[in-house]
Design a protein around this motif. Sequence first.
Motif, mmCIF file in Angstrom:
data_model
loop_
_atom_site.group_PDB
_atom_site.id
_atom_site.type_symbol
_atom_site.label_atom_id
_atom_site.label_comp_id
_atom_site.label_asym_id
_atom_site.label_seq_id
_atom_site.Cartn_x
_atom_site.Cartn_y
_atom_site.Cartn_z
ATOM 1 N N ASP A 250 -12.892 -18.315 18.289
ATOM 2 C CA ASP A 250 -14.160 -18.185 18.998
ATOM 3 C C ASP A 250 -15.220 -17.544 18.127
ATOM 4 O O ASP A 250 -16.392 -17.923 18.188
ATOM 5 N N VAL B 223 -16.681 -20.059 15.749
ATOM 6 C CA VAL B 223 -17.542 -21.009 16.429
ATOM 7 C C VAL B 223 -18.876 -20.352 16.793
ATOM 8 O O VAL B 223 -19.952 -20.929 16.585
ATOM 9 N N TYR C 255 -24.146 -30.949 17.046
ATOM 10 C CA TYR C 255 -24.234 -30.533 18.450
ATOM 11 C C TYR C 255 -24.013 -31.713 19.406
ATOM 12 O O TYR C 255 -23.372 -31.569 20.444
ATOM 13 N N TRP D 289 -20.322 -32.218 19.562
ATOM 14 C CA TRP D 289 -19.612 -31.192 20.342
ATOM 15 C C TRP D 289 -19.898 -31.328 21.836
ATOM 16 O O TRP D 289 -19.088 -30.912 22.665
ATOM 17 N N THR E 38 -13.785 -31.759 17.129
ATOM 18 C CA THR E 38 -14.271 -30.709 18.025
ATOM 19 C C THR E 38 -13.442 -29.450 17.807
ATOM 20 O O THR E 38 -12.207 -29.491 17.842
ATOM 21 N N ILE F 196 -13.979 -24.827 21.658
ATOM 22 C CA ILE F 196 -14.871 -25.616 22.508
ATOM 23 C C ILE F 196 -14.054 -26.525 23.424
ATOM 24 O O ILE F 196 -14.399 -26.724 24.601
ATOM 25 N N SER F 197 -12.959 -27.054 22.913
ATOM 26 C CA SER F 197 -12.118 -27.917 23.744
ATOM 27 C C SER F 197 -11.464 -27.132 24.867
ATOM 28 O O SER F 197 -11.241 -27.673 25.963
ATOM 29 N N PRO G 89 -15.021 -25.961 27.428
ATOM 30 C CA PRO G 89 -16.187 -26.748 27.048
ATOM 31 C C PRO G 89 -17.454 -26.367 27.826
ATOM 32 O O PRO G 89 -18.554 -26.455 27.300
ATOM 33 N N TYR H 62 -19.416 -23.416 26.170
ATOM 34 C CA TYR H 62 -20.058 -23.742 24.907
ATOM 35 C C TYR H 62 -21.141 -24.816 25.065
ATOM 36 O O TYR H 62 -22.147 -24.795 24.355
#
Length: 1388
Positions: A59, A62, A89, A92, A103, A107-108, A111, A114
């Motif tokens: 995290d 990211v 972006y 993503w 990805t 984020i996965s 989601p 983010y």
Amino acid sequence: MQLSSEFPTMDRSLCGGRGQVSVLSCFPPSVGRDIAVAVVKPLGAGLGNPGTRSLLCTDKQVKWTMEVLCYGLTLPLEGDTVKLCVDIYTDWLMALVSPRHSTPPPISRDPNLYVQKILRHLFNLFLPRSDHVNLVYLSLYQQVLCAVQVLARESTMMSRDTWETLLHFLLRINHTMLSPATAAGGVSDLLMAVLLEAWLLSCSRCFPSRSLWQTCRQMLSSWRHQPAVVEQWCRVVAALTSRLLQLTFGPSFPHFKVPEEDAALIPEDMDDKRIPQTWFRFLHLFSNPVELSRTAAVVPSQVSQGEVLRRGDSQLPNIFFKAMSGLGILVDAFLGMGIDKIFTIPIPFSILYQFFYRFFLKKENTKVPLFLFFSGISRPRSGSAPPTPVNVLSVPSSPSSTSSSPPYNRQVTAANFSKTTNKTPTSPSSYWKSFSQLSSFSSPFCSSLRPSPSPLRCNVDSLLHLFGCWLFDAALISRDSGLSLQYCFCKTHITRTHSRHAGQGDVAVMSNGWAAGRAEACGTLCRIFSCRKTAEDILSVYLSRFYLVLIQGLQASEKASSPVLSSILLNSTSLFCCDLRGVNILLPPFISALENVLLDRELLKFKNFVTPVDLRRASILVLLSLLPIPMHFGSIQLEELLDRKLSADAATGTLLSLKPRLISVLIGALQTEADTCNIQLLLAAMLNLVQDSAVLEPAGREQVSPLLTGTSKLKQALGASQTSANRWTRGSTTCVQSDAAAVLWVQFLRLLTQRLTSQWRNDSAVCLSALEVLGGLAKVEVRVEESERMRVVSSVCTYIVFQCSRPPPLHSRDLHSIIVAAFQCLNVWLTQHPTLLGHKECLLEVLEIVELGISGIKSRQEQKVRCKEEKDQNPASLRVKEAAEATLSCVMQVSEAFPFVSGFLNEDVLVRSSCQSDSSLEKFRYFVLESSMILAFLEQTLRREQAQYPSLIMVIRGPSGRHTWSLELCPKPHEGQADTQEPLIPEQHSMAQEDARIQTVIKQQLLSESFDTVPSVKADHSIPTLHETITEEVRTKLDETHMLNWSGVQQQLEHLQTALKRQQQIEARPQASSRSGVTMTCRPPPPVTHFQAARLFLSHLGLLTSESVKDPGISGVPAPLVALDSSLPGFFDSLRNLDQQPSRIYDSTFIFYMGAGQRTEAEILKNVESACNVHSHFLDFLSSLGWPVEVGQVGRVSTSRSEFSAVLGDSGGSVFDGKRFILMFTDSLTELTFIVPSLLHSQSMMPCNSSECNLMIVWVERFEDIENFPVSGLLSHTRSQTEMSISTIQLIYIHPLKTGLYRIHVSENTTSKFGLVVPLVSGSMVSKRSLGFLVREMVINWCHRRLLESDSTPPPHIQRKHMINDITLRYRSCHSEPAFYSSLFHEP
């Protein structure tokens, strides 16, 4: 349902111009730029590679990277940094759609969190930049918008917070791009399209909060100066309306068709309960369009109003018009008048969707071809092509290409992005050059673009609750207050470089720019109120405001707005037919508007934005609805209820005082009109007005005779028709001063005949309608001079001569149809006014026209007479010849010969009435003359006292009918004869008596003794003596002949002298003898009782000649005189069939009564069983159509009103169902049958001599029920023998109004290739006095039209002629000539 006024104000964070701030912004710009370039390159390289995994695993990684990307979005476009940030972006963002290997795992895993942060970062891309019009920036904008669009469409994992963040993001970028006063360019369409589509998806999956709705409404109100906002809003609201109407009114309501792409905007899974709420909230997102006229309500507070006002290409009037057009379309949809439109949209969503997947998700090509964004991608057509925009007001054009297009009809082109915005205003005329497909000014009578309203439509009050506030505000924008005072002042200040007069003109031009939107609002209001249902109540506040709108919009002064006046007239064609309370207060302003339009030949001030033909047609339809009102209400006062400051037409007096103005408008319109359909409408109005006036003014008719005796007075009364139409103005001296029916009749006839023989003679449709109206005017009862009627006959004859004298290449069936119609019109005038033939000039002219029709040429031409044997039979056509023969027959029978009492006698009746006991049908002799006339002779008398003279009973059957004559060859007239006469036999005298007589010598003197003393005059020498006639040559020849024959003459003289001497010797013998004797006086033979009357009659007529009875030897052509064999089987049946074939124009019509809300045949047919089920006016209407006649006794008629009531009884008209009684109207040329079907009999019977009925008259209590009339179901109750299709059925609907007038609606099938059938047309109003007459005329004219246009149905007299020819060929006697002559000397 209303939006709460307690919503919180708009979140200022959404309106702020700052985006998300990155930590890199704390460092020098070079440091942040280097870090961003170093970070985004490796991340961008891994995009689109399936085997490459993300470099970010935690995290923290990211979040740190997102800070860099957030800063990278703020960098200038010098390299690929910004492009790579957008690519990362948008890749993503697909984590909520379909996660990829590229990805990052954090984020996965979460989601939504983010994606919310990414959306906040992406806002930095849309911050104002110095080079924001760069095409690269525009491509990045579209890439982000397409990614957001895909996210909203396909994601199933978005939480409420993510939805709200997404909507906040779209609101912020739209506000950033659209709120500035400058044009946003082509990207504005995509911005609004994505926002509204995402909002609709949110309404289906996660309904936005009330505060978010309020925020959207407040923000959108600050974007309304952008044309794309109103275009996309109209597009979405139309799609929602289409879905709402199906849900609210059901599948039977007319479908409001929108393009498939627009319909796809509404999610299929949206709950039906959310549709109304979503529609209502979307409708009010745009707020009141009238606020566009107040600049402070449109332009954001942080933007100077002067900045907008100084821009010469301000789009506010154009946007205002588009908004009102959108509302007009919604109103039409709710009324069931939604037109099947296929609109062009700026950028199709389907293509954008495919474009994003192809170039950003699948990565098939990393280079984006920019021309795809700006080449005006057009949506593929689904369904039919867009309708051609006809007869509509145009959208005010403007210099800017991005907003000059009409709503739903603009495509994005590359020029949209390159054109500058600062341009000078165009000329005033350019505001109205282009036509819009969306404008609701298309006339409902001139095209099929706007159908009739649906009977399932909502009430007027309901529509006004929804749209009334906006429509009334827009319609009441005054001419000078359309713009704010500040706008007008600023505009005047800017343009004051010229003279003061020029500056004022510029202000007027800009003010008039708002007239288009105001006109659209006025037209929409007129359509709403014109769609009032029967017995529907409308709130008084709505009626008063509506009347105020019309009074201001119909001003005929110089300050009047031409677009507004045009819009009102185009949409008010049925306004006076709806029983609106107090609508008569609008008569003065409407009449002024009609004078302004119909009396102007050029209409220059209307041509720039409306088709003059359609504007005039709408005005004529309004005139049709106004004509009977003054005469119907008569003495009702028209009080001054209005302030003259609002309208210059505020008038006092009675409604009848408005009649002269209406007459002036009607006559002036006929003089200025050039369109065929419009002229036909005016002709229909003419007959309606004259008939109504003639029935209304019986006292005035008695005073017409002295009025028309003086030529000067007549010219003075007709001065209006002699004046040029351009001089016709309200209140001028050219207006009709006397509205007496006779004066009006003369005016119209003179105008008609003058136009028929000059301007109209080349227009077949107008000529046919004019001839029909002339025939109707011949039946109007007025007292005028005979010369006026002779003028009409002469004009019709002149017209026939002109048409027959056309060159052969111009002759066609249509031309001959017009000539036949002219002969029919001539027949009507001769039968209605038989005294015309008492004038030698008129009779001679009619006979010359008949001669022209039969032979093709007149004997008397240019003082040269051609005898019959010198002319060749060359008529224009066989139809013209037959029409001329019918006119000749009409001339021979016209002298009070109708009804033919003897025409109802046939052989059976004559045999029963004969005085002979052995009379039978075999006693009749039958002959055929010229294959066109059957003569039946009965050599018996009906009275015994006639037996002493040759007498004959003759039945004549010809094309003109059957007639019975009783003939007698009498040596002395019957008058003065004694009842008993002694036979002419001298008395016997004895010889003594004879000798006792005194014999005197009497000198026979032929002349008086003083004759020789009388002096002679010239007349005595007019006849020459016999010797004077012999010339010298003849005298010489006679002498030679006398010398040759003198010897023979001497012998004859000697023989004669010898015979005379012998006779003298014989006579002297008794006197010389001493014997006495008595000489018997000669006695005449006894009187002859058997005269062979048939032979005498044929011989006296010169028919018993060798040429008449000799067979010409041509196959199929019989001799001029042919005997028929009545003993052959079927002969008398053929005669009965011939007798059943009428000789006059005949037709049958069925009448139905349709109660309120009825739909089935049983309900409709049951109404007429009792008088309690029908309106009393319906029974009065039946009595005005004809008189009751018992079936089988058609000849016995009675026109008594009491007999009608006695026959009617307690029924509602079912007694005239054709079983026992029918209603019949007959005159010399016409035979009409009216039948009222009922349930008492399964199928109404047609009279034996009636044609197949294809005309129905329907009395409807509720006007909107005409759409539900079961024509196909009722055909079973009206057909006789043959099948009929619905397409051939003609319908005339009569709707009674509360005012006592009647509204007429005619089905479209009554139009023919010659145009409208008059005098009844859709939209006309008729009084009770004229209803029956006009309906009969309509039926007669339609029957004539059908005969003219049909190739298989000849006129009745031609059908009889063909039947006679068939009888001749079938039953002709095969005897020789001697046998024929011998049969005449023997009894049959």
